[in-house]
Design a protein around this motif. Sequence first.
Motif, PDB file in Angstrom:
ATOM      1  N   VAL A  21      -3.866  -4.743  -8.703  1.00  0.00           N
ATOM      2  CA  VAL A  21      -2.347  -5.353  -8.813  1.00  0.00           C
ATOM      3  C   VAL A  21      -1.468  -4.369  -9.654  1.00  0.00           C
ATOM      4  N   ALA A  22      -0.466  -3.821  -8.830  1.00  0.00           N
ATOM      5  CA  ALA A  22       0.494  -2.877  -9.305  1.00  0.00           C
ATOM      6  C   ALA A  22       1.188  -3.246 -10.358  1.00  0.00           C
ATOM      7  N   ILE A  23       1.295  -2.781 -11.627  1.00  0.00           N
ATOM      8  CA  ILE A  23       1.818  -2.881 -12.869  1.00  0.00           C
ATOM      9  C   ILE A  23       3.334  -2.376 -12.904  1.00  0.00           C
ATOM     10  N   ARG A  24       3.761  -1.659 -11.928  1.00  0.00           N
ATOM     11  CA  ARG A  24       4.858  -1.102 -11.699  1.00  0.00           C
ATOM     12  C   ARG A  24       5.092  -0.572 -10.239  1.00  0.00           C
ATOM     13  N   PRO A  25       6.236  -0.332  -9.742  1.00  0.00           N
ATOM     14  CA  PRO A  25       6.411   0.216  -8.445  1.00  0.00           C
ATOM     15  C   PRO A  25       5.445   1.432  -8.093  1.00  0.00           C
ATOM     16  N   ILE A  26       4.966   1.498  -7.100  1.00  0.00           N
ATOM     17  CA  ILE A  26       4.131   2.826  -6.873  1.00  0.00           C
ATOM     18  C   ILE A  26       5.061   3.532  -5.568  1.00  0.00           C
ATOM     19  N   PRO A  27       5.156   4.624  -5.502  1.00  0.00           N
ATOM     20  CA  PRO A  27       6.284   5.344  -4.333  1.00  0.00           C
ATOM     21  C   PRO A  27       4.987   5.598  -3.201  1.00  0.00           C
ATOM     22  N   ALA A  28       5.325   5.438  -1.891  1.00  0.00           N
ATOM     23  CA  ALA A  28       4.512   5.992  -0.673  1.00  0.00           C
ATOM     24  C   ALA A  28       4.000   7.250  -1.234  1.00  0.00           C
ATOM     25  N   GLY A  29       2.708   7.540  -0.871  1.00  0.00           N
ATOM     26  CA  GLY A  29       2.340   8.871  -0.898  1.00  0.00           C
ATOM     27  C   GLY A  29       1.533   9.161  -2.201  1.00  0.00           C
ATOM     28  N   THR A  30       1.884   8.180  -3.125  1.00  0.00           N
ATOM     29  CA  THR A  30       1.045   8.181  -4.337  1.00  0.00           C
ATOM     30  C   THR A  30      -0.336   8.455  -4.347  1.00  0.00           C
ATOM     31  N   GLU A  31      -1.031   9.381  -4.935  1.00  0.00           N
ATOM     32  CA  GLU A  31      -2.597   9.532  -4.813  1.00  0.00           C
ATOM     33  C   GLU A  31      -3.050   9.250  -6.455  1.00  0.00           C
ATOM     34  N   LEU A  32      -4.083   8.237  -6.111  1.00  0.00           N
ATOM     35  CA  LEU A  32      -4.713   7.474  -7.327  1.00  0.00           C
ATOM     36  C   LEU A  32      -6.142   7.759  -7.289  1.00  0.00           C
ATOM     37  N   HIS A  33      -6.492   8.170  -8.738  1.00  0.00           N
ATOM     38  CA  HIS A  33      -8.090   8.471  -8.736  1.00  0.00           C
ATOM     39  C   HIS A  33      -8.689   6.943  -9.167  1.00  0.00           C
ATOM     40  N   PHE A  34      -9.782   6.759  -8.279  1.00  0.00           N
ATOM     41  CA  PHE A  34     -10.591   5.403  -8.535  1.00  0.00           C
ATOM     42  C   PHE A  34     -12.064   5.496  -8.079  1.00  0.00           C
ATOM     43  N   ASP A  35     -12.867   5.412  -9.238  1.00  0.00           N
ATOM     44  CA  ASP A  35     -14.259   4.988  -8.908  1.00  0.00           C
ATOM     45  C   ASP A  35     -14.816   6.399  -8.157  1.00  0.00           C
ATOM     46  N   GLY A  36     -14.128   7.615  -8.497  1.00  0.00           N
ATOM     47  CA  GLY A  36     -14.773   9.025  -7.861  1.00  0.00           C
ATOM     48  C   GLY A  36     -14.170   9.358  -6.650  1.00  0.00           C
ATOM     49  N   ALA A  37     -12.963   8.527  -6.337  1.00  0.00           N
ATOM     50  CA  ALA A  37     -12.388   8.888  -4.796  1.00  0.00           C
ATOM     51  C   ALA A  37     -10.744   9.039  -5.297  1.00  0.00           C
ATOM     52  N   THR A  38     -10.154   9.545  -4.261  1.00  0.00           N
ATOM     53  CA  THR A  38      -8.827   9.394  -4.286  1.00  0.00           C
ATOM     54  C   THR A  38      -8.189   8.728  -3.147  1.00  0.00           C
ATOM     55  N   LEU A  39      -7.402   7.833  -3.504  1.00  0.00           N
ATOM     56  CA  LEU A  39      -6.817   6.793  -2.853  1.00  0.00           C
ATOM     57  C   LEU A  39      -5.125   7.080  -2.656  1.00  0.00           C
ATOM     58  N   LYS A  40      -4.844   7.395  -1.318  1.00  0.00           N
ATOM     59  CA  LYS A  40      -3.312   7.759  -0.957  1.00  0.00           C
ATOM     60  C   LYS A  40      -2.813   6.730  -0.400  1.00  0.00           C
ATOM     61  N   LEU A  41      -1.775   5.854  -1.153  1.00  0.00           N
ATOM     62  CA  LEU A  41      -1.115   4.738  -0.633  1.00  0.00           C
ATOM     63  C   LEU A  41      -0.087   5.339   0.413  1.00  0.00           C
ATOM     64  N   PRO A  42      -0.429   4.786   1.566  1.00  0.00           N
ATOM     65  CA  PRO A  42       0.515   5.147   2.631  1.00  0.00           C
ATOM     66  C   PRO A  42       2.060   4.438   2.569  1.00  0.00           C
ATOM     67  N   ALA A  43       2.074   3.436   2.000  1.00  0.00           N
ATOM     68  CA  ALA A  43       3.414   2.787   1.995  1.00  0.00           C
ATOM     69  C   ALA A  43       3.686   2.152   0.388  1.00  0.00           C
ATOM     70  N   ALA A  44       4.790   2.511  -0.079  1.00  0.00           N
ATOM     71  CA  ALA A  44       5.207   1.900  -1.393  1.00  0.00           C
ATOM     72  C   ALA A  44       4.622   0.459  -1.544  1.00  0.00           C
ATOM     73  N   VAL A  45       4.190   0.363  -2.962  1.00  0.00           N
ATOM     74  CA  VAL A  45       3.977  -0.881  -3.444  1.00  0.00           C
ATOM     75  C   VAL A  45       4.610  -1.544  -4.737  1.00  0.00           C
ATOM     76  N   LYS A  46       5.123  -2.709  -4.432  1.00  0.00           N
ATOM     77  CA  LYS A  46       6.131  -3.437  -5.457  1.00  0.00           C
ATOM     78  C   LYS A  46       5.220  -3.797  -6.606  1.00  0.00           C
ATOM     79  N   MET A  47       5.936  -3.932  -7.884  1.00  0.00           N
ATOM     80  CA  MET A  47       5.208  -4.202  -9.005  1.00  0.00           C
ATOM     81  C   MET A  47       4.970  -5.806  -8.849  1.00  0.00           C
ATOM     82  N   GLY A  48       3.468  -5.913  -8.967  1.00  0.00           N
ATOM     83  CA  GLY A  48       2.905  -7.276  -8.928  1.00  0.00           C
ATOM     84  C   GLY A  48       2.210  -7.544  -7.646  1.00  0.00           C
ATOM     85  N   HIS A  49       2.384  -6.593  -6.449  1.00  0.00           N
ATOM     86  CA  HIS A  49       1.636  -6.597  -5.261  1.00  0.00           C
ATOM     87  C   HIS A  49       0.389  -5.947  -5.299  1.00  0.00           C
ATOM     88  N   LYS A  50      -0.637  -6.651  -4.556  1.00  0.00           N
ATOM     89  CA  LYS A  50      -1.946  -6.189  -4.648  1.00  0.00           C
ATOM     90  C   LYS A  50      -2.155  -5.014  -3.500  1.00  0.00           C
TER      91      LYS A  50
END
Length: 86
Positions: A21-50
């Motif tokens: 669950v996003a704790i703040r707005p996440i811009p499209a294209g943001t890359e996040l490191h999780f569990d040994g992998a990189t997730l690239k968010l294709p679309a923006a995620v609003k705060m509170g969205h999953k």
Amino acid sequence: MAAAPLTDYAVHLRPQDNIAVAIRPIPAGTELHFDGATLKLPAAVKMGHKFAVRPIKEGDAISKYGQIIGFAGRAIAAASTSTSTT
């Protein structure tokens, strides 16, 4: 730019959870490191969205904060915000 830790942008409490669950707005294209992998968010995620932190097959349970909150109505790719449930 290096991937940011998932915890900089989202809450993921339990290892079995397949969404965060996003704790703040996440811009499209943001890359996040999780569990040994990189997730690239294709679309923006609003705060509170999953968004999915790993692929979810159609019919699989969707887990948030250690609880099943629904079942995937279709396959959901990792980093996707399309967590429609049935």
